[in-house]
Design an enzyme around this catalytic site. Structure first.
Site, PDB file in Angstrom:
ATOM      1  N   LEU A  88       0.858  -1.184   0.000  1.00  0.00           N
ATOM      2  CA  LEU A  88       0.000   0.000   0.000  1.00  0.00           C
ATOM      3  C   LEU A  88       0.893   1.232   0.000  1.00  0.00           C
ATOM      4  CD1 LEU A  88      -2.757  -1.092   2.550  1.00  0.00           C
ATOM      5  CD2 LEU A  88      -2.656  -1.470   0.075  1.00  0.00           C
ATOM      6  N   ASP A  89       1.072   1.807  -1.186  1.00  0.00           N
ATOM      7  CA  ASP A  89       2.023   2.899  -1.368  1.00  0.00           C
ATOM      8  C   ASP A  89       1.510   4.191  -0.739  1.00  0.00           C
ATOM      9  OD1 ASP A  89       4.358   4.179  -2.830  1.00  0.00           O
ATOM     10  OD2 ASP A  89       2.678   5.277  -3.719  1.00  0.00           O
ATOM     11  N   ALA A  90       2.395   4.884  -0.008  1.00  0.00           N
ATOM     12  CA  ALA A  90       2.114   6.220   0.539  1.00  0.00           C
ATOM     13  C   ALA A  90       0.790   6.279   1.288  1.00  0.00           C
ATOM     14  CB  ALA A  90       2.136   7.256  -0.587  1.00  0.00           C
ATOM     15  N   VAL A  91       0.444   5.203   1.957  1.00  0.00           N
ATOM     16  CA  VAL A  91      -0.886   5.086   2.558  1.00  0.00           C
ATOM     17  C   VAL A  91      -1.113   6.075   3.698  1.00  0.00           C
ATOM     18  CG1 VAL A  91      -0.229   3.272   4.192  1.00  0.00           C
ATOM     19  CG2 VAL A  91      -2.583   3.394   3.390  1.00  0.00           C
TER      20      VAL A  91
END
Length: 581
Positions: free
Chosen positions: A236-239
Site C-alpha cells: 500500500l504505497d504512501a498510505v
C-alpha cells in the site's frame, strides 16, 4: 501462523463499523456494493503449506524493466535472469509499478489494470508467478494527471469527475505534513474554471478523495484484480497520507487506519494468505502503528533500518542501531517486519528522528554527499526545509567510512546486507544492491529527479559481463550476496516469527540472537561495523549460550568454546550455530 478465512457474516460484522466511521449513514449501501464487487472475484485458497510466510521468503525488489534486451519485452528478460542467476536465492518478486504511467518511475499511474506494453503483458507476469510469489504495488493515494479519472475531472463528467480534492487557492494548509517542497494545491484549468487540486507528491500526482466512497470502491476493484492476477503481497504505497481533514496534519488519521483495516478484512475473506504491507516513510513509532492491534497491516517496512545501518557502518558505531533494534516490540501474531537496506526511493531520514541527534545526522548527510549522493528536502514550518532523504546507490554510499576511503567497500556493503537479512522479519533486496550498481548520474541528468540516481536500467549483456568479471565489484558482491541469501533460507532460526534478542557487545558490534520456533536452532549473529579487527571475549555474559562447539555458517569454520575470544576481521559477519545445524 496459518491464515484463517473470514466468512461473510464475520466480514459484515467487522466491515460495517469501519464504513460507518468513514461514511456515516451511507455505510450499509457501501457495504452492499463492496460485497457485490467481492463476489465478482473468485476466492483463492491458501497456497502451499498454508502458512502465511516462512524463512524461505526472500523478496527481490525490481522494476519490470530494470534489465533490458533489445527486441524483447523486459519482463521476459527479467524472467530469464531470475531463472539463470537467482534460483534458490529469492522466492518472491516485488514488481515496482508496471502499469502505464506518466512520471515518477511508474508511481503516476494512468491505468491500474493494465501492464505497460513497453514492459510486456499480464501473461509475462503470470509466467514469473508460476515460479515465484508476486508482490505488487497498489498506488492508492494518488493517480496520474493523464489518467482517465483525472481527465473526467477536467471535463466535469464521467467516472472520476468527483474523485479529487479541490480547495480555494487561499486555503490555509499550513498544518499539513509535507514530504515535498512544492505548493500543496496545484491549479488546473477545467470545464468549471480553474480548480486547485490537492497534490501531495507532485503536480502530476493528484490525490484521490476517499471521502467519496466511489473512490474506495474503485480502489478495492484494483486490489481484487491484483489478487486475482496472483499477488501474494500487496504494498500500500504512501498510505499514511490517504485521508484528508483540514485543521489536522492529514497524516495517520483514524480514517486512514480504518481503510487499511477494511482492506485487511477483504483480503482475509477472498485470499487469506495475502499479506498487506504498508509503506509509511515516517518516524519509527508512527510506522509501527500500522500493525494496529494485529487487525491492520500484516507487515510494515522497517524504514528506520536503512539509515541506521548506513550510519553504523559509516561512523563505525552501532550504538544507535543497537538501541533501536532492542526497542522493537514483538509484532502481533500473524504479523512481521519487512526489512530492507535500499529501494527505488532514497534512504529516508524522517525515520531516524529521535534516533540520531542533529550532529550525527548532519555528519551522515555530509558523508553521503562526499560519496556522490544527493539530498532531497521537505517543507517544514515557516517556509523552512529539512533533509528528507538521501538519494544514492547503497554501494556507493558505503564506498568510504568516516575515516576516509579504503579497500573495504565490498566488505562494508556485505555487512549491511548480512545484518539486514538476519533480522526478525522478511528481507527485501533491491536489484541494484544485488549487482552493486553505482550511482547513475546519467539517469539523473536526464530527468533531474534525484531518485533516478538509484534507478538504473541495465542492458542485459552489460550486466552479465559485469557479473562474469571475477574480481570486479559487481561479481564479488553478487556471488557472495546470492550465497548468503540461499544459506539463510534453510535456517529455522531465521523464520520471521522466530524470537530475536539484541545483545550489547559495545559500539563496534551489532549483535543479536535468533531462536527457532521449536527451539532446535539458535543463531548468534555478529557484525563488525568498523574498519578494524575486533576481539570478542567468549567469557562475557552475552555469549553464555554459545554451545561448546559452534559452526560459523557464513565461513564454514568450527568454533570451540576452549578458545578465549572470537576474532572478527574488518566488517566481518558471523552466524554462529550449534555444530551440526
Amino acid at each position: 501462523m496459518s491464515p484463517e478465512p473470514l466468512d461473510a457474516a464475520r466480514f459484515r460484522e467487522r466491515a460495517l463499523p469501519r464504513l460507518r466511521l468513514l461514511y456515516a449513514d451511507r455505510a450499509r449501501a457501501v457495504l452492499d456494493d463492496l460485497l457485490r464487487r467481492m463476489d465478482a472475484h473468485p476466492r483463492r485458497p491458501p497456497h502451499g503449506s498454508g502458512a502465511r510466510y516462512s524463512q524461505a521468503d526472500v523478496v527481490l525488489i525490481t522494476y519490470a524493466d530494470s534489465i533490458r534486451r533489445a527486441g524483447e519485452a523486459p519482463l521476459r528478460t527479467l524472467a530469464r535472469f531470475l531463472e539463470e542467476q537467482l534460483a534458490g536465492a529469492v522466492n518472491t518478486v516485488h514488481f515496482l509499478p508496471f502499469c502505464p504511467s506518466s512520471s515518477d518511475g511508474g508511481f503516476s499511474v494512468i491505468d491500474y489494470k493494465a501492464v505497460a506494453p513497453a514492459h510486456g503483458s499480464w501473461d509475462d507476469i503470470a509466467r514469473i508467478g508460476a515460479q515465484h510469489d508476486l508482490m505488487m504495488d497498489l498506488v492508492l493515494n494518488h493517480c496520474s494527471s493523464e489518467s482517465a479519472w483525472f481527465q473526467a475531472f477536467v471535463r466535469g463528467e464521467g467516472t472520476g469527475h468527483d474523485f479529487f480534492h479541490t480547495l480555494p487557492a487561499d486555503t490555509d494548509v499550513s498544518q499539513v505534513v509535507r514530504p515535498r517542497t512544492h505548493p500543496l494545491l496545484q491549479p488546473f484549468e477545467t470545464a468549471r474554471g480553474t480548480q486547485h487540486v490537492w497534490a501531495t507528491f507532485s503536480r502530476d500526482q493528484p490525490d484521490l478523495d476517499y471521502g467519496n466512497p466511489a473512490v474506495l470502491l474503485a480502489m478495492v476493484d484494483v486490489l481484487l484484480t491484483y489478487i486475482e492476477r496472483g499477488a501474494r503481497i500487496v504494498r500500500l504505497d504512501a498510505v499514511a497520507f490517504l485521508w484528508k481533514r483540514l485543521g489536522t496534519p492529514c497524516i495517520h488519521l483514524d480514517e486512514t487506519h480504518d481503510v487499511v483495516k477494511l482492506m485487511r478484512d477483504i483480503c482475509d475473506m477472498v485470499a487469506p494468505d495475502v499479506i498487506l504491507l504498508t509503506e509509511t516513510n515516517v518516524p519509527n513509532d508512527e510506522n509501527l502503528s500500522y500493525f494496529g492491534a494485529g487487525d491492520e497491516a500484516h507487515m510494515v517496512y522497517q524504514f528506520s533500518l536503512p539509515p541506521l545501518l548506513l550510519h553504523a557502518l559509516y561512523a563505525g558505531d552501532a550504538s544507535a542501531l543497537t538501541a533501536w533494534a532492542a526497542s522493537l516490540r514483538t509484532p502481533p501474531p500473524g504479523c512481521t517486519f519487512f526489512n530492507f537496506t535500499a529501494s527505488h526511493d532514497g534512504i529516508g531520514l524522517r525515520p531516524v528522528e529521535g534516533l540520531l541527534d542533529e550532529r550525527e545526522l548532519e555528519r551522515l548527510v555530509a558523508g553521503m554527499q562526499r560519496n556522490g549522493g544527493l539530498v532531497s528536502f521537505r517543507a517544514v514550518d515557516a517556509g523552512n526545509q529539512r533533509p528528507y532523504e538521501l538519494n544514492v546507490g547503497l554501494f556507493d554510499a558505503l564506498r568510504s567510512s568516516a575515516k576516509g576511503r579504503d579497500r573495504l567497500q565490498v566488505q562494508r556493503f556485505l555487512a549491511a546486507q548480512t545484518a539486514m537479512i538476519g533480522l526478525r522479519g522478511i528481507p527485501g533486496v533491491y536489484i541494484h544492491s544485488l549487482t552493486a550498481t553505482p550511482n547513475d548520474y546519467e539517469g539523473y541528468d536526464k530527468t533531474k529527479h534525484p531518485r533516478d540516481i538509484n534507478r538504473h536500467r541495465w542492458d542485459e549483456a552489460a550486466l552479465l559481463a559485469r557479473l562474469r568479471q571475477p574480481r570486479g565489484y559487481g561479481a564479488r558482491v553478487f556471488r557472495e550476496h546470492r550465497r548468503r541469501l540461499a544459506l539463510r533460507r534453510w535456517q529455522a532460526a531465521f523464520h520471521p516469527d522466530a524470537s530475536m534478542e539484541v545483545l550489547q557487545l559495545g559500539p563496534a558490534l551489532f549483535a543479536f540472537e535468533r531462536l527457532s520456533l521449536d527451539g532446535t536452532q539458535r543463531i548468534l549473529a555478529l557484525h563488525n561495523v568498523t574498519p578494524e579487527e575486533q576481539r570478542v571475549p567468549i567469557a562475557q555474559r552475552a555469549l553464555s549460550r554459545l554451545p561448546r562447539r559452534s559452526l560459523d555458517l557464513l565461513s564454514g569454520v568450527d568454533i570451540d568454546r576452549s578458545v578465549t575470544e572470537l576474532l572478527l576481521e574488518p566488517y566481518q559477519c558471523m552466524w554462529l550455530a550449534g555444530a551440526g545445524s
